[in-house]
Motif scaffolding. Sequence first.
Motif, PDB file in Angstrom:
ATOM      1  N   THR A  69       1.493   9.051 -19.172  1.00 54.39           N
ATOM      2  CA  THR A  69       2.087  10.018 -20.091  1.00 54.39           C
ATOM      3  C   THR A  69       3.509  10.298 -19.627  1.00 54.39           C
ATOM      4  O   THR A  69       3.724  10.817 -18.519  1.00 54.39           O
ATOM      5  N   ILE A  70       4.483   9.914 -20.437  1.00 52.66           N
ATOM      6  CA  ILE A  70       5.882  10.045 -20.027  1.00 52.66           C
ATOM      7  C   ILE A  70       6.395  11.419 -20.441  1.00 52.66           C
ATOM      8  O   ILE A  70       6.622  11.690 -21.623  1.00 52.66           O
ATOM      9  N   SER A  71       6.560  12.296 -19.458  1.00 59.24           N
ATOM     10  CA  SER A  71       6.965  13.675 -19.721  1.00 59.24           C
ATOM     11  C   SER A  71       8.368  13.980 -19.217  1.00 59.24           C
ATOM     12  O   SER A  71       8.792  15.131 -19.192  1.00 59.24           O
ATOM     13  N   GLU A  72       9.107  12.965 -18.811  1.00 55.09           N
ATOM     14  CA  GLU A  72      10.470  13.166 -18.324  1.00 55.09           C
ATOM     15  C   GLU A  72      11.395  12.187 -19.032  1.00 55.09           C
ATOM     16  O   GLU A  72      10.955  11.186 -19.606  1.00 55.09           O
ATOM     17  N   ASP A  73      12.686  12.479 -19.012  1.00 49.77           N
ATOM     18  CA  ASP A  73      13.644  11.603 -19.653  1.00 49.77           C
ATOM     19  C   ASP A  73      13.618  10.226 -18.996  1.00 49.77           C
ATOM     20  O   ASP A  73      13.500  10.117 -17.769  1.00 49.77           O
ATOM     21  N   ILE A  74      13.719   9.175 -19.795  1.00 51.54           N
ATOM     22  CA  ILE A  74      13.775   7.813 -19.245  1.00 51.54           C
ATOM     23  C   ILE A  74      15.210   7.551 -18.792  1.00 51.54           C
ATOM     24  O   ILE A  74      16.157   7.636 -19.588  1.00 51.54           O
ATOM     25  N   LEU A  75      15.359   7.239 -17.507  1.00 53.54           N
ATOM     26  CA  LEU A  75      16.690   7.044 -16.931  1.00 53.54           C
ATOM     27  C   LEU A  75      17.115   5.587 -17.047  1.00 53.54           C
ATOM     28  O   LEU A  75      16.312   4.672 -16.872  1.00 53.54           O
ATOM     29  N   SER A  76      18.396   5.394 -17.309  1.00 52.89           N
ATOM     30  CA  SER A  76      18.980   4.056 -17.325  1.00 52.89           C
ATOM     31  C   SER A  76      20.201   4.066 -16.424  1.00 52.89           C
ATOM     32  O   SER A  76      20.843   5.114 -16.242  1.00 52.89           O
ATOM     33  N   TYR A  77      20.567   2.908 -15.905  1.00 56.24           N
ATOM     34  CA  TYR A  77      21.691   2.846 -14.969  1.00 56.24           C
ATOM     35  C   TYR A  77      22.992   2.659 -15.731  1.00 56.24           C
ATOM     36  O   TYR A  77      23.104   1.793 -16.608  1.00 56.24           O
ATOM     37  N   ASN A  78      23.975   3.451 -15.376  1.00 51.00           N
ATOM     38  CA  ASN A  78      25.307   3.324 -15.976  1.00 51.00           C
ATOM     39  C   ASN A  78      26.169   2.485 -15.052  1.00 51.00           C
ATOM     40  O   ASN A  78      26.637   2.969 -14.013  1.00 51.00           O
ATOM     41  N   LYS A 102       0.849  -1.181   0.000  1.00 48.95           N
ATOM     42  CA  LYS A 102       0.000   0.000   0.000  1.00 48.95           C
ATOM     43  C   LYS A 102       0.891   1.239   0.000  1.00 48.95           C
ATOM     44  O   LYS A 102       1.852   1.333   0.771  1.00 48.95           O
ATOM     45  N   LEU A 103       0.574   2.194  -0.853  1.00 50.08           N
ATOM     46  CA  LEU A 103       1.405   3.381  -0.987  1.00 50.08           C
ATOM     47  C   LEU A 103       1.056   4.442   0.047  1.00 50.08           C
ATOM     48  O   LEU A 103      -0.116   4.628   0.381  1.00 50.08           O
ATOM     49  N   ASP A 104       2.082   5.130   0.527  1.00 50.20           N
ATOM     50  CA  ASP A 104       1.836   6.282   1.391  1.00 50.20           C
ATOM     51  C   ASP A 104       1.623   7.521   0.520  1.00 50.20           C
ATOM     52  O   ASP A 104       1.866   7.520  -0.694  1.00 50.20           O
ATOM     53  N   ALA A 105       1.173   8.579   1.148  1.00 54.85           N
ATOM     54  CA  ALA A 105       0.824   9.788   0.403  1.00 54.85           C
ATOM     55  C   ALA A 105       2.033  10.358  -0.331  1.00 54.85           C
ATOM     56  O   ALA A 105       1.920  10.847  -1.464  1.00 54.85           O
ATOM     57  N   GLU A 106       3.215  10.304   0.295  1.00 56.28           N
ATOM     58  CA  GLU A 106       4.409  10.884  -0.316  1.00 56.28           C
ATOM     59  C   GLU A 106       4.792  10.148  -1.585  1.00 56.28           C
ATOM     60  O   GLU A 106       5.122  10.769  -2.601  1.00 56.28           O
ATOM     61  N   SER A 107       4.721   8.796  -1.563  1.00 52.80           N
ATOM     62  CA  SER A 107       5.104   8.006  -2.737  1.00 52.80           C
ATOM     63  C   SER A 107       4.182   8.283  -3.913  1.00 52.80           C
ATOM     64  O   SER A 107       4.609   8.259  -5.076  1.00 52.80           O
ATOM     65  N   LYS A 108       2.907   8.550  -3.632  1.00 51.46           N
ATOM     66  CA  LYS A 108       1.947   8.816  -4.702  1.00 51.46           C
ATOM     67  C   LYS A 108       2.277  10.100  -5.455  1.00 51.46           C
ATOM     68  O   LYS A 108       1.873  10.267  -6.610  1.00 51.46           O
ATOM     69  N   GLU A 109       2.997  10.999  -4.805  1.00 48.48           N
ATOM     70  CA  GLU A 109       3.291  12.293  -5.416  1.00 48.48           C
ATOM     71  C   GLU A 109       4.578  12.291  -6.227  1.00 48.48           C
ATOM     72  O   GLU A 109       4.852  13.243  -6.963  1.00 48.48           O
ATOM     73  N   LEU A 110       5.381  11.232  -6.123  1.00 50.42           N
ATOM     74  CA  LEU A 110       6.680  11.208  -6.789  1.00 50.42           C
ATOM     75  C   LEU A 110       6.554  10.714  -8.223  1.00 50.42           C
ATOM     76  O   LEU A 110       5.703   9.883  -8.546  1.00 50.42           O
ATOM     77  N   THR A 111       7.419  11.223  -9.089  1.00 44.39           N
ATOM     78  CA  THR A 111       7.465  10.746 -10.469  1.00 44.39           C
ATOM     79  C   THR A 111       8.247   9.440 -10.531  1.00 44.39           C
ATOM     80  O   THR A 111       8.955   9.071  -9.586  1.00 44.39           O
ATOM     81  N   ASN A 112       8.168   8.753 -11.675  1.00 45.88           N
ATOM     82  CA  ASN A 112       8.924   7.515 -11.849  1.00 45.88           C
ATOM     83  C   ASN A 112      10.416   7.735 -11.662  1.00 45.88           C
ATOM     84  O   ASN A 112      11.110   6.915 -11.044  1.00 45.88           O
ATOM     85  N   ASN A 113      10.919   8.828 -12.181  1.00 42.13           N
ATOM     86  CA  ASN A 113      12.355   9.091 -12.055  1.00 42.13           C
ATOM     87  C   ASN A 113      12.764   9.283 -10.597  1.00 42.13           C
ATOM     88  O   ASN A 113      13.823   8.824 -10.165  1.00 42.13           O
ATOM     89  N   GLU A 114      11.926   9.965  -9.824  1.00 42.96           N
ATOM     90  CA  GLU A 114      12.228  10.160  -8.400  1.00 42.96           C
ATOM     91  C   GLU A 114      12.171   8.835  -7.645  1.00 42.96           C
ATOM     92  O   GLU A 114      13.019   8.559  -6.791  1.00 42.96           O
ATOM     93  N   LEU A 115      11.182   8.021  -7.952  1.00 43.46           N
ATOM     94  CA  LEU A 115      11.075   6.702  -7.320  1.00 43.46           C
ATOM     95  C   LEU A 115      12.254   5.815  -7.714  1.00 43.46           C
ATOM     96  O   LEU A 115      12.808   5.070  -6.892  1.00 43.46           O
TER      97      LEU A 115
END
Length: 827
Positions: free
Chosen positions: A574-583, A458-471
């Motif tokens: 809707t993906i509005s941020e750069d897709i991050l990959s691990y280096n 179950k997600l907390d309120a803070e996690s719901k507000e983060l973007t995929n990149n932040e998560l």
Amino acid sequence: MRKIVYLILGIFLVLPTLYANAAESVLDASNAYKGIVKIYLFTLDESGMLQKVSSGSGSIIDSSGLVLTNYHVVTETEELDDSVKNVAYQICVTADRDKEPDCSYTARFIASDKDLDVALLKIQKINDLNGLSSFSYLTTAATSINSGDTLKVFGYPGIGGETITISQGVVSGKSSKYNLDWIKTDADMSFGNSGGAGIDNNGKIVGIPTSGRSDMLGSVGYLVDIVSITSWINNNKSKGAVASSLEMRLSDFTKKEKELKATDVFNISYPSIKITKPSTWVFQYYSEASLVVEDEDDEDSGYLSMQIIKYEYPVDVSYIDQAFKANSLNMLPLINIMKSENVSIGGKPGKMISYSYSGQVDKEYIVASGNHMIFLNYNYGKNDKDKTKIDGMINSIVLGDYTPNYQNLTSYTSDKFGFSFDFVGGKWTATKNESLATPLGFVDKKTKSLIGAIGIEKLDAESKELTNNELYELAIQEIDGAKSMLSMMDVKYEIKNAKSYFSIGNVNNAIMIESWLSNKQGVSLKGRDYSIYNGDYKYTITLMLIGNIEFSAYDAEIKQLFDGFKIKDYVAATISEDILSYNNTVDDAGKGIFTDPGLGASIGDGSVDVLTDGLGVSIDSDGVNVSAGDLNVSIGDTVSVEIKVKDETMYKRLKGKIMIKVGDAGKAYYIHPETENMYFLGKPDDAFSVMRSQGKGIKNSDLERIPVGLANLQGKDSDSDGLPDSFEDAIGTDKAKKDSDGDGYDDKQELANGYSPKGKGIKLKLDDEFSNKKKGVIFLQVEAKGEAWYVNPADGKRYFLGRPQDAFSVMRNLGLGISNADFDKMD
């Protein structure tokens, strides 16, 4: 005529018995213990096998077997959403205060109230067992007991062994809280007493012991005043009893338990297995899936333990090595498998696997039978004293044939969490689990080396507000923060691949992270987590690959799995941020090195990652204090940074705590509870040095007023009681004896239940008020060797800072995450 005479004579013979039972049905103070029952709570484990999960106490309050107890004694909840699990109750009736109670009964549910922490059950006799049909019982007091009066507390605390425990005390006061009246007493109580009874001098129930309220634990015992709940009892006691769907299985389990007390042969049919034990040893039947055989009167005894794992497909000897690894996932990177050799067990082909774990060599027999794996772990006892008996038991095993009963899932739908899997294509075997948090497991049919599961959070309120990149960045930082801890155990933790947006089935915003764990012996565990944040829940599909195989070898299986995954009513992101990959091309040895021109310092592994201009630095190697520009600091020196906390509000909220910067590779800081300074905690030696340097002296008598935290203990444990030798030196117990005071309970068990391991029956004189005032403080034992302890603000317990590794473990395990933004407010 003769029949009439016999009938009349029979009536006169029976009447005295009937009247005697009626006269004895209400118990007086001297026999009050006969009205106390022990309650075992059963539920299903993840694979659907019946198991004991907890125990408590209850009181019989009428002749039909009505039992009064606590809500928390009879309830098991799901971690995910606190929903109530399906449970069953085994009841043990007390006949003799010096003997174990008779566990020949089950019970049915009548009513409960979570807020009042009260429940009613109805005892049920089990067919074919010689149980009672009516019961002696206790009555409830009509008025509250007075302060200064004496009372006795009856129950089955975990620390009290298998017989009933009776303690006496004085009513030291009253209080009102949670819409209940409470009785305070100095009578000894412990976990397991919950649901029992406080009895006055007239044999009437005046209160119910409870540990359901975390803020009402400590050196003073609390009982719910019976008068507070009398109306609730009267309003609910006439309701019908509801049978659990597990009642018949529990009845059969109880019959088997009773049988094993009178026989030397363990015999079940599914799977078909028979074991014969030495006549002086005992069977401990903990669940449908586990058995332990031991000499309970000899603490140096060896043992034989058996665990049964059910699979939803046939298994054979070719799968045993993978099954061992799958069954050891949590510790697999720490294991060195030395040998796997073919053996025969009970007429079936199996294997004996030799392995080392934390320096200890162990062996395990594993045999495949039908759709079950049987794991046999054993210990020969001190100096191999029971080798002949253990080998004899293993050689006595007989495994028979039976018709496997399993069902392969071709599809699965969760209405509660709105997702589905379609396994059409035949590449996977899926199993439904008895768990909301991990409802489904699956394994590849080809090699059974690729295993997986779906988990729900179950997600907390803070996690719901983060973007995929932040998560994504938070997840990467958590792994980076764990690397140093695992490296202390010679385990390498690497991220091999990661992506902040990944497509699975009808989902386009999964976060994928592939990580590898490996040890010096080459034992590896490869994992991929695909996490989806959608609505109120996080869905994580986890794949684990055991052995030296790449995920690319399973491309077809993984594609078929993902093609069949759907989230109901999912709306594509809707993906509005750069897709991050691990280096992962950067050499780990090059990370964290920082050069500050103002300091002229080059600081890398072994010291601090980042310094701030103008901060004073103390160097342990030569004790010199340096300021900006004064000295070049060499790599490997131990550096401690002291920072003044600027934000008063943040300081008041965080003082005494250990904060971990989740946005900065897991760097940790100790916030001093008194000086308004915070201290950077680097590697183990740094953390140890800082935490000891900020300690305050304390006498042992004061230290013992603070409860002991027993989590995350590490180090050599000579007596195998769960307490490291250095810890036992600090608390004054015998590190060569599991049971220092010889009272039949291990030292760790006594500490966990609030008793002193240094004297029989002595309860720790804990002081909640004193502990609360000392939260966040680091103490040094001035009457010993200066051993250090940290009082955790979260639970008010003191945690041992024995060695650098111990201090570092405390820091990492008790630390709280803090964002860079919040941290920046402090400095």
